[in-house]
Motif scaffolding. Sequence first.
Motif, PDB file in Angstrom:
ATOM      1  N   GLN A  80       0.751  -1.426   0.139  1.00 38.92           N
ATOM      2  CA  GLN A  80       0.144  -0.028  -0.004  1.00 38.92           C
ATOM      3  C   GLN A  80       0.759   1.278  -0.020  1.00 38.92           C
ATOM      4  O   GLN A  80       1.996   1.165   0.436  1.00 38.92           O
ATOM      5  CB  GLN A  80      -0.954  -0.051   1.258  1.00 38.92           C
ATOM      6  CG  GLN A  80      -2.145  -0.916   1.511  1.00 38.92           C
ATOM      7  CD  GLN A  80      -2.879  -1.018   2.423  1.00 38.92           C
ATOM      8  OE1 GLN A  80      -2.314  -0.470   3.290  1.00 38.92           O
ATOM      9  NE2 GLN A  80      -3.833  -1.459   2.439  1.00 38.92           N
ATOM     10  N   ILE A  81       0.249   2.355  -0.594  1.00 38.29           N
ATOM     11  CA  ILE A  81       1.056   3.697  -0.506  1.00 38.29           C
ATOM     12  C   ILE A  81      -0.223   4.599   0.291  1.00 38.29           C
ATOM     13  O   ILE A  81      -1.145   4.989  -0.254  1.00 38.29           O
ATOM     14  CB  ILE A  81       1.013   4.296  -1.801  1.00 38.29           C
ATOM     15  CG1 ILE A  81       1.839   3.270  -2.846  1.00 38.29           C
ATOM     16  CG2 ILE A  81       1.785   5.570  -1.755  1.00 38.29           C
ATOM     17  CD1 ILE A  81       1.948   3.680  -4.131  1.00 38.29           C
ATOM     18  N   LEU A  82       0.453   4.755   1.430  1.00 42.18           N
ATOM     19  CA  LEU A  82      -0.569   5.691   2.513  1.00 42.18           C
ATOM     20  C   LEU A  82      -0.360   7.208   2.143  1.00 42.18           C
ATOM     21  O   LEU A  82       0.829   7.525   2.356  1.00 42.18           O
ATOM     22  CB  LEU A  82      -0.272   5.367   3.726  1.00 42.18           C
ATOM     23  CG  LEU A  82      -0.391   3.850   4.269  1.00 42.18           C
ATOM     24  CD1 LEU A  82      -0.168   3.482   5.599  1.00 42.18           C
ATOM     25  CD2 LEU A  82      -1.845   3.391   3.636  1.00 42.18           C
ATOM     26  N   CYS A  83      -1.503   7.941   2.063  1.00 40.98           N
ATOM     27  CA  CYS A  83      -1.162   9.481   1.945  1.00 40.98           C
ATOM     28  C   CYS A  83      -2.820  10.037   2.306  1.00 40.98           C
ATOM     29  O   CYS A  83      -3.598   9.206   2.334  1.00 40.98           O
ATOM     30  CB  CYS A  83      -0.704   9.802   0.759  1.00 40.98           C
ATOM     31  SG  CYS A  83      -1.517   9.249  -0.672  1.00 40.98           S
ATOM     32  N   THR A  84      -2.854  11.263   2.263  1.00 42.80           N
ATOM     33  CA  THR A  84      -4.015  11.912   2.278  1.00 42.80           C
ATOM     34  C   THR A  84      -4.666  11.753   0.955  1.00 42.80           C
ATOM     35  O   THR A  84      -4.079  11.633  -0.033  1.00 42.80           O
ATOM     36  CB  THR A  84      -3.911  13.253   2.671  1.00 42.80           C
ATOM     37  OG1 THR A  84      -3.427  14.032   1.838  1.00 42.80           O
ATOM     38  CG2 THR A  84      -3.050  13.477   4.032  1.00 42.80           C
ATOM     39  N   ALA A  85      -6.139  11.958   0.795  1.00 41.18           N
ATOM     40  CA  ALA A  85      -6.650  11.797  -0.314  1.00 41.18           C
ATOM     41  C   ALA A  85      -6.437  13.092  -1.264  1.00 41.18           C
ATOM     42  O   ALA A  85      -6.260  12.613  -2.572  1.00 41.18           O
ATOM     43  CB  ALA A  85      -8.494  11.874   0.032  1.00 41.18           C
ATOM     44  N   PRO A  86      -6.188  14.233  -1.021  1.00 44.11           N
ATOM     45  CA  PRO A  86      -5.752  15.252  -1.964  1.00 44.11           C
ATOM     46  C   PRO A  86      -4.596  14.972  -2.500  1.00 44.11           C
ATOM     47  O   PRO A  86      -4.114  14.964  -3.766  1.00 44.11           O
ATOM     48  CB  PRO A  86      -5.630  16.542  -1.034  1.00 44.11           C
ATOM     49  CG  PRO A  86      -6.611  16.282   0.081  1.00 44.11           C
ATOM     50  CD  PRO A  86      -6.283  14.931   0.287  1.00 44.11           C
ATOM     51  N   THR A  87      -3.522  14.214  -1.630  1.00 42.27           N
ATOM     52  CA  THR A  87      -2.028  13.741  -2.153  1.00 42.27           C
ATOM     53  C   THR A  87      -2.445  12.774  -3.050  1.00 42.27           C
ATOM     54  O   THR A  87      -1.561  12.740  -4.339  1.00 42.27           O
ATOM     55  CB  THR A  87      -1.277  13.174  -0.984  1.00 42.27           C
ATOM     56  OG1 THR A  87      -0.894  14.551  -0.290  1.00 42.27           O
ATOM     57  CG2 THR A  87      -0.139  12.859  -1.679  1.00 42.27           C
ATOM     58  N   ALA A  88      -3.206  11.872  -3.029  1.00 44.27           N
ATOM     59  CA  ALA A  88      -3.469  10.801  -4.047  1.00 44.27           C
ATOM     60  C   ALA A  88      -3.842  11.281  -5.160  1.00 44.27           C
ATOM     61  O   ALA A  88      -3.477  10.883  -6.385  1.00 44.27           O
ATOM     62  CB  ALA A  88      -4.372   9.592  -3.562  1.00 44.27           C
ATOM     63  N   ASP A  89      -4.866  12.281  -5.403  1.00 48.81           N
ATOM     64  CA  ASP A  89      -5.216  12.759  -6.561  1.00 48.81           C
ATOM     65  C   ASP A  89      -4.399  13.606  -7.289  1.00 48.81           C
ATOM     66  O   ASP A  89      -4.144  13.737  -8.580  1.00 48.81           O
ATOM     67  CB  ASP A  89      -6.684  13.598  -6.046  1.00 48.81           C
ATOM     68  CG  ASP A  89      -7.886  12.868  -5.953  1.00 48.81           C
ATOM     69  OD1 ASP A  89      -7.911  11.796  -6.220  1.00 48.81           O
ATOM     70  OD2 ASP A  89      -8.707  13.401  -5.288  1.00 48.81           O
ATOM     71  N   LEU A  90      -3.631  14.515  -6.558  1.00 47.22           N
ATOM     72  CA  LEU A  90      -2.486  15.379  -7.389  1.00 47.22           C
ATOM     73  C   LEU A  90      -1.369  14.559  -7.739  1.00 47.22           C
ATOM     74  O   LEU A  90      -0.782  14.917  -8.788  1.00 47.22           O
ATOM     75  CB  LEU A  90      -2.103  16.600  -6.151  1.00 47.22           C
ATOM     76  CG  LEU A  90      -3.204  17.490  -5.815  1.00 47.22           C
ATOM     77  CD1 LEU A  90      -2.412  18.389  -4.649  1.00 47.22           C
ATOM     78  CD2 LEU A  90      -3.541  18.428  -7.146  1.00 47.22           C
ATOM     79  N   THR A 139      -5.909   6.020   1.197  1.00 47.42           N
ATOM     80  CA  THR A 139      -5.993   7.620   1.956  1.00 47.42           C
ATOM     81  C   THR A 139      -6.243   7.359   3.303  1.00 47.42           C
ATOM     82  O   THR A 139      -7.255   6.780   3.722  1.00 47.42           O
ATOM     83  CB  THR A 139      -6.871   8.351   1.172  1.00 47.42           C
ATOM     84  OG1 THR A 139      -8.134   7.768   1.217  1.00 47.42           O
ATOM     85  CG2 THR A 139      -6.394   8.447  -0.274  1.00 47.42           C
ATOM     86  N   ILE A 140      -5.756   8.375   4.115  1.00 48.85           N
ATOM     87  CA  ILE A 140      -6.022   8.303   5.532  1.00 48.85           C
ATOM     88  C   ILE A 140      -5.994   9.606   5.581  1.00 48.85           C
ATOM     89  O   ILE A 140      -5.645  10.625   5.297  1.00 48.85           O
ATOM     90  CB  ILE A 140      -5.083   7.369   6.509  1.00 48.85           C
ATOM     91  CG1 ILE A 140      -3.567   8.139   6.029  1.00 48.85           C
ATOM     92  CG2 ILE A 140      -4.914   5.909   6.091  1.00 48.85           C
ATOM     93  CD1 ILE A 140      -2.537   7.495   7.081  1.00 48.85           C
ATOM     94  N   LEU A 163      -1.603  21.301  -0.905  1.00 45.89           N
ATOM     95  CA  LEU A 163      -3.140  20.839  -0.288  1.00 45.89           C
ATOM     96  C   LEU A 163      -2.732  19.320  -0.257  1.00 45.89           C
ATOM     97  O   LEU A 163      -2.149  18.566  -0.853  1.00 45.89           O
ATOM     98  CB  LEU A 163      -3.844  20.977  -1.770  1.00 45.89           C
ATOM     99  CG  LEU A 163      -5.441  20.395  -1.345  1.00 45.89           C
ATOM    100  CD1 LEU A 163      -6.292  20.799  -0.258  1.00 45.89           C
ATOM    101  CD2 LEU A 163      -6.193  20.210  -2.608  1.00 45.89           C
ATOM    102  N   GLY A 164      -3.138  18.844   0.989  1.00 43.67           N
ATOM    103  CA  GLY A 164      -3.026  17.365   1.567  1.00 43.67           C
ATOM    104  C   GLY A 164      -1.546  16.951   1.872  1.00 43.67           C
ATOM    105  O   GLY A 164      -1.380  15.881   2.423  1.00 43.67           O
ATOM    106  N   ALA A 165      -0.563  18.115   1.927  1.00 45.66           N
ATOM    107  CA  ALA A 165       0.919  17.589   2.288  1.00 45.66           C
ATOM    108  C   ALA A 165       0.879  17.379   3.957  1.00 45.66           C
ATOM    109  O   ALA A 165       0.198  18.004   4.623  1.00 45.66           O
ATOM    110  CB  ALA A 165       1.681  18.719   2.084  1.00 45.66           C
TER     111      ALA A 165
END
Length: 463
Positions: A80-90, A139-140, A163-165
């Motif tokens: 898995q690659i864990l990150c925030t939702a905005p980070t995944a989209d960007l 995303t978390i 955003l999301g950083a």
Amino acid sequence: MKLTIWGAAKQVTGSMHLLEVDKYKILIDCGLDYERGTRVEDNEAFPFNPAKIDVVILTHAHIDHSGNLPTLIRMGFEGQILCTAPTADLAELLLLDSVNIFLGKQRKRSNRHSRGGSSGPRPLYLQKHVMETAEQFVTIAFNKPFRLNGDVEVELIPSGHLLGAASVIFTVSEFGHKRKIAFSGDLGRKSYPVIIDPQPLPAVDFLVCESTYGGRYHSRDETIEEVLIRTIEETCIKNPGRLIIPAFSIGRTQALVYSLNKIFSTGKLPPVKIFVDSPMANYATDIFRKHHDMLNEEATSFYKHNGDEFEFDNLYYVQSMKESKTISNYLEPCIIVSSAGMLEGGRIQDHLYHNIQNYYCTILFVGYSAKGTLGHRLLRGDPFVHLRDKELAVYATIKRTDNLSGHADHADLINIIEAQDKKQLKNIFLVHGEPESMEIMKDQLEQNGYSVSIPEKGQTFII
């Protein structure tokens, strides 16, 4: 617990750090290394087996932190690659753009090859690898601990850079003791347009901290709105000129558009036509709208009272290349926001070509331009620049402001670090900066009683 610094060691790009807890391997970021002298294909040479990595934590979407993820997956990573939702989209948006850049470079090499030159290496990855990467994003939310295994818990807290950083906080249980290690990611500034402020780091035992602006300070005499009002008045109100603002598509353009919205929607200046000419910026702005609840309090309040932060009268988002070319026929005073920020490619080069010899044009830089770029040459005052196989005299006015820099400066970095308890914080590892910046930070922190290391690439620490 073992920490190995595999990227952004005594340099800015290529962030990649390996944290090992017993046999569990955690990779923090997997960025492209594009320092001068580094070939794109060098990014394939991982110093570990990608298939043996258990999980990746991604701090934010910028390519120097995310850009080698598809290569990692292409070479065997299945976790898995864990990150925030905005980070995944960007990140998905930026990675797809990287594919286009790779393919564009390959086409140029192929053209040279057809004339007797070398075809060069294949692209680092393709669109299908980006799609596979996107499927592995999990995303978390901010400020909600997430258990990786029985011994390791991770928490993402806002770093304010994009955003999301996020900054990443690990709580590790070993031998009956709990220890915390933080990875700062890229740290932002307080009161930055649209983006939430960086959240203070909790007390930790070890800190891996960026040092991009070590030894450098942002100007604080004017706000970005004051700079824009003054520059627009001089260029477009008092004179019939054009204001061209090179801006990175993700983060910088949205902050700039929001600042312009506040200026014009409140009547601080008479109306001026504004063109945003960057397809990627248009897509990124939609992602900002999608994650509107993660913008800062000022932006969300503005939305409640005035509507969309990124839409207002006389603002036009350019779509096609045909529309972009027609801007040169617009004869009224106007503002053109376009990418790329350092002028290395993108639609901004067309606008420069048509305006660099215009005495009534001002080019306002709102971000950093690395040495060797066209932006850097203009900022240092070169009287001629090379565009479209022509040497053009520079008659336009060149200005810059660092008010829209998305990085914490030296004072911000020191304040964040010195909020830590000296008795608990055992060591600070400085990464993501030029050696000179790191040395300046190290000297000040050591004078104030902190233990500081500047790791070499590949250096391992038992912590």
